[in-house]
Design a protein around this motif. Sequence first.
Motif, PDB file in Angstrom:
ATOM      1  N   SER A 230      80.511  34.840  16.297  1.00 31.84           N
ATOM      2  CA  SER A 230      80.009  35.446  17.533  1.00 31.84           C
ATOM      3  C   SER A 230      78.675  36.146  17.293  1.00 31.84           C
ATOM      4  O   SER A 230      77.748  36.039  18.105  1.00 31.84           O
ATOM      5  CB  SER A 230      81.035  36.444  18.084  1.00 31.84           C
ATOM      6  OG  SER A 230      82.262  35.805  18.377  1.00 31.84           O
ATOM      7  N   LEU A 231      78.583  36.879  16.179  1.00 33.94           N
ATOM      8  CA  LEU A 231      77.320  37.553  15.865  1.00 33.94           C
ATOM      9  C   LEU A 231      76.197  36.546  15.655  1.00 33.94           C
ATOM     10  O   LEU A 231      75.077  36.739  16.141  1.00 33.94           O
ATOM     11  CB  LEU A 231      77.492  38.419  14.619  1.00 33.94           C
ATOM     12  CG  LEU A 231      78.381  39.658  14.753  1.00 33.94           C
ATOM     13  CD1 LEU A 231      78.492  40.384  13.410  1.00 33.94           C
ATOM     14  CD2 LEU A 231      77.837  40.611  15.809  1.00 33.94           C
ATOM     15  N   SER A 232      76.493  35.474  14.914  1.00 34.60           N
ATOM     16  CA  SER A 232      75.461  34.462  14.675  1.00 34.60           C
ATOM     17  C   SER A 232      75.081  33.747  15.969  1.00 34.60           C
ATOM     18  O   SER A 232      73.920  33.403  16.187  1.00 34.60           O
ATOM     19  CB  SER A 232      75.957  33.442  13.642  1.00 34.60           C
ATOM     20  OG  SER A 232      76.212  34.064  12.403  1.00 34.60           O
ATOM     21  N   PHE A 233      76.070  33.521  16.836  1.00 37.61           N
ATOM     22  CA  PHE A 233      75.793  32.879  18.126  1.00 37.61           C
ATOM     23  C   PHE A 233      74.854  33.735  18.972  1.00 37.61           C
ATOM     24  O   PHE A 233      73.997  33.217  19.703  1.00 37.61           O
ATOM     25  CB  PHE A 233      77.099  32.639  18.879  1.00 37.61           C
ATOM     26  CG  PHE A 233      76.923  31.979  20.219  1.00 37.61           C
ATOM     27  CD1 PHE A 233      76.697  30.615  20.305  1.00 37.61           C
ATOM     28  CD2 PHE A 233      76.987  32.721  21.382  1.00 37.61           C
ATOM     29  CE1 PHE A 233      76.519  30.005  21.545  1.00 37.61           C
ATOM     30  CE2 PHE A 233      76.819  32.119  22.621  1.00 37.61           C
ATOM     31  CZ  PHE A 233      76.587  30.758  22.699  1.00 37.61           C
ATOM     32  N   ALA A 240      69.138  30.419  11.724  1.00 40.51           N
ATOM     33  CA  ALA A 240      68.661  29.148  11.171  1.00 40.51           C
ATOM     34  C   ALA A 240      67.567  29.427  10.126  1.00 40.51           C
ATOM     35  O   ALA A 240      66.855  30.427  10.221  1.00 40.51           O
ATOM     36  CB  ALA A 240      68.125  28.276  12.294  1.00 40.51           C
ATOM     37  N   PRO A 241      67.469  28.565   9.114  1.00 39.54           N
ATOM     38  CA  PRO A 241      68.120  27.255   8.988  1.00 39.54           C
ATOM     39  C   PRO A 241      69.472  27.290   8.285  1.00 39.54           C
ATOM     40  O   PRO A 241      70.017  26.228   7.986  1.00 39.54           O
ATOM     41  CB  PRO A 241      67.109  26.470   8.162  1.00 39.54           C
ATOM     42  CG  PRO A 241      66.504  27.493   7.258  1.00 39.54           C
ATOM     43  CD  PRO A 241      66.435  28.765   8.077  1.00 39.54           C
ATOM     44  N   ILE A 242      70.010  28.483   7.973  1.00 37.72           N
ATOM     45  CA  ILE A 242      71.320  28.544   7.321  1.00 37.72           C
ATOM     46  C   ILE A 242      72.368  28.002   8.294  1.00 37.72           C
ATOM     47  O   ILE A 242      72.467  28.469   9.439  1.00 37.72           O
ATOM     48  CB  ILE A 242      71.661  29.983   6.906  1.00 37.72           C
ATOM     49  CG1 ILE A 242      70.658  30.466   5.860  1.00 37.72           C
ATOM     50  CG2 ILE A 242      73.082  30.065   6.345  1.00 37.72           C
ATOM     51  CD1 ILE A 242      70.860  31.904   5.437  1.00 37.72           C
ATOM     52  N   PRO A 243      73.182  27.038   7.884  1.00 38.48           N
ATOM     53  CA  PRO A 243      74.093  26.354   8.820  1.00 38.48           C
ATOM     54  C   PRO A 243      75.442  27.057   8.992  1.00 38.48           C
ATOM     55  O   PRO A 243      76.491  26.432   8.859  1.00 38.48           O
ATOM     56  CB  PRO A 243      74.261  24.979   8.172  1.00 38.48           C
ATOM     57  CG  PRO A 243      74.192  25.262   6.704  1.00 38.48           C
ATOM     58  CD  PRO A 243      73.194  26.394   6.555  1.00 38.48           C
ATOM     59  N   GLU A 244      75.422  28.340   9.288  1.00 40.27           N
ATOM     60  CA  GLU A 244      76.684  29.035   9.583  1.00 40.27           C
ATOM     61  C   GLU A 244      77.217  28.529  10.917  1.00 40.27           C
ATOM     62  O   GLU A 244      76.441  28.166  11.804  1.00 40.27           O
ATOM     63  CB  GLU A 244      76.435  30.543   9.618  1.00 40.27           C
ATOM     64  CG  GLU A 244      77.690  31.393   9.526  1.00 40.27           C
ATOM     65  CD  GLU A 244      78.282  31.669  10.891  1.00 40.27           C
ATOM     66  OE1 GLU A 244      79.487  31.919  10.975  1.00 40.27           O
ATOM     67  OE2 GLU A 244      77.520  31.615  11.886  1.00 40.27           O
ATOM     68  N   TRP A 245      78.547  28.498  11.080  1.00 46.79           N
ATOM     69  CA  TRP A 245      79.139  27.843  12.247  1.00 46.79           C
ATOM     70  C   TRP A 245      78.698  28.471  13.561  1.00 46.79           C
ATOM     71  O   TRP A 245      78.444  27.773  14.547  1.00 46.79           O
ATOM     72  CB  TRP A 245      80.655  27.856  12.121  1.00 46.79           C
ATOM     73  CG  TRP A 245      81.151  26.953  11.036  1.00 46.79           C
ATOM     74  CD1 TRP A 245      80.461  25.916  10.466  1.00 46.79           C
ATOM     75  CD2 TRP A 245      82.417  26.984  10.395  1.00 46.79           C
ATOM     76  NE1 TRP A 245      81.225  25.310   9.500  1.00 46.79           N
ATOM     77  CE2 TRP A 245      82.432  25.946   9.435  1.00 46.79           C
ATOM     78  CE3 TRP A 245      83.535  27.788  10.516  1.00 46.79           C
ATOM     79  CZ2 TRP A 245      83.525  25.691   8.612  1.00 46.79           C
ATOM     80  CZ3 TRP A 245      84.636  27.541   9.711  1.00 46.79           C
ATOM     81  CH2 TRP A 245      84.634  26.502   8.769  1.00 46.79           C
ATOM     82  N   GLY A 246      78.603  29.780  13.614  1.00 45.35           N
ATOM     83  CA  GLY A 246      78.131  30.423  14.836  1.00 45.35           C
ATOM     84  C   GLY A 246      76.679  30.084  15.132  1.00 45.35           C
ATOM     85  O   GLY A 246      76.293  29.901  16.299  1.00 45.35           O
TER      86      GLY A 246
END
Length: 294
Positions: A230-233, A240-246
């Motif tokens: 949620s935080l990354s979303f 980006a570019p780190i491919p964390e799921w959020g």
Amino acid sequence: MTKTATAAAAAPKAKRNSQTKEVLKRFTKSPLAMIGTAIFVIFVVLAILAPYICKYSYDEMTVDILAGCSLDHFFGTDKFGRDLFSRILYGGRYSIFMGVVATLLGTAIGMVLGAIAGFFGQVADNVVMRICDIFQAIPGILLSMVISTVLGVGVVNTIIALSIGGIAGNARMMRSLILQVRNNDYIEAAGSINCSSPRIIFRHILPNTFGPILVGCTMGIGGTIMQAASLSFLGLGIKAPIPEWGALLNEGKDYFTMYPHLLIFPGLAIGLLSLATCLMGDGLRDAMDPRLKK
């Protein structure tokens, strides 16, 4: 005398070993718990072996821009032609790592604070519980958002923000467990032979309250992973570019109507892993419940 003393010292250890075997036996007999464990292990193994499994690196651009699912790209590609399957597997490293570490950190700090509040009581109890009241008055995701805004983005800062949100709940749980056992005979016996307070807490109390904490910690991993996503979303966790799921969900939200695979596959990864941890936690709870013993 020596043999008798040795046998007496070995008896509690043998009892603990038998209890551990009994818990594991009950846990392995639960189909749902084993399914959850299998899913979790598969995700961890895939994340670790991602460089050897994936045909493409997570940041490698191809000419297949916004392509659908195919033999070359199992989950399709994004707007830059990057393979989504590779990005999800590599992203599992960050999501699982942050979820596990943040949960363990919040649980450990909460256990220490709850043990201090429950064992010493009075002033220590009031101070710790009032601090917990302040933190629990704020919704967990909102608290994590505020802390992330102050600290900034990044893996370490996100872990700190997520772990702080879980301290208060774990402290209250540990306090309630301490209050149930601190007046037992073995605690009074330890005090009568001048055991120090830290030794009583860490040697005698915490091992006897570890079961519910372990269950809560296991079930909390899934929730922490969802909070991290949620935080990354929202742009406050991993960017980006780190491919964390959020972050993958954030990148794909503008293309959902035309290219739904950009949201479906990261969302499925988050949902499956959260479900797996819940199933594992339920299995541990049932295995450790003394009322189920025959």
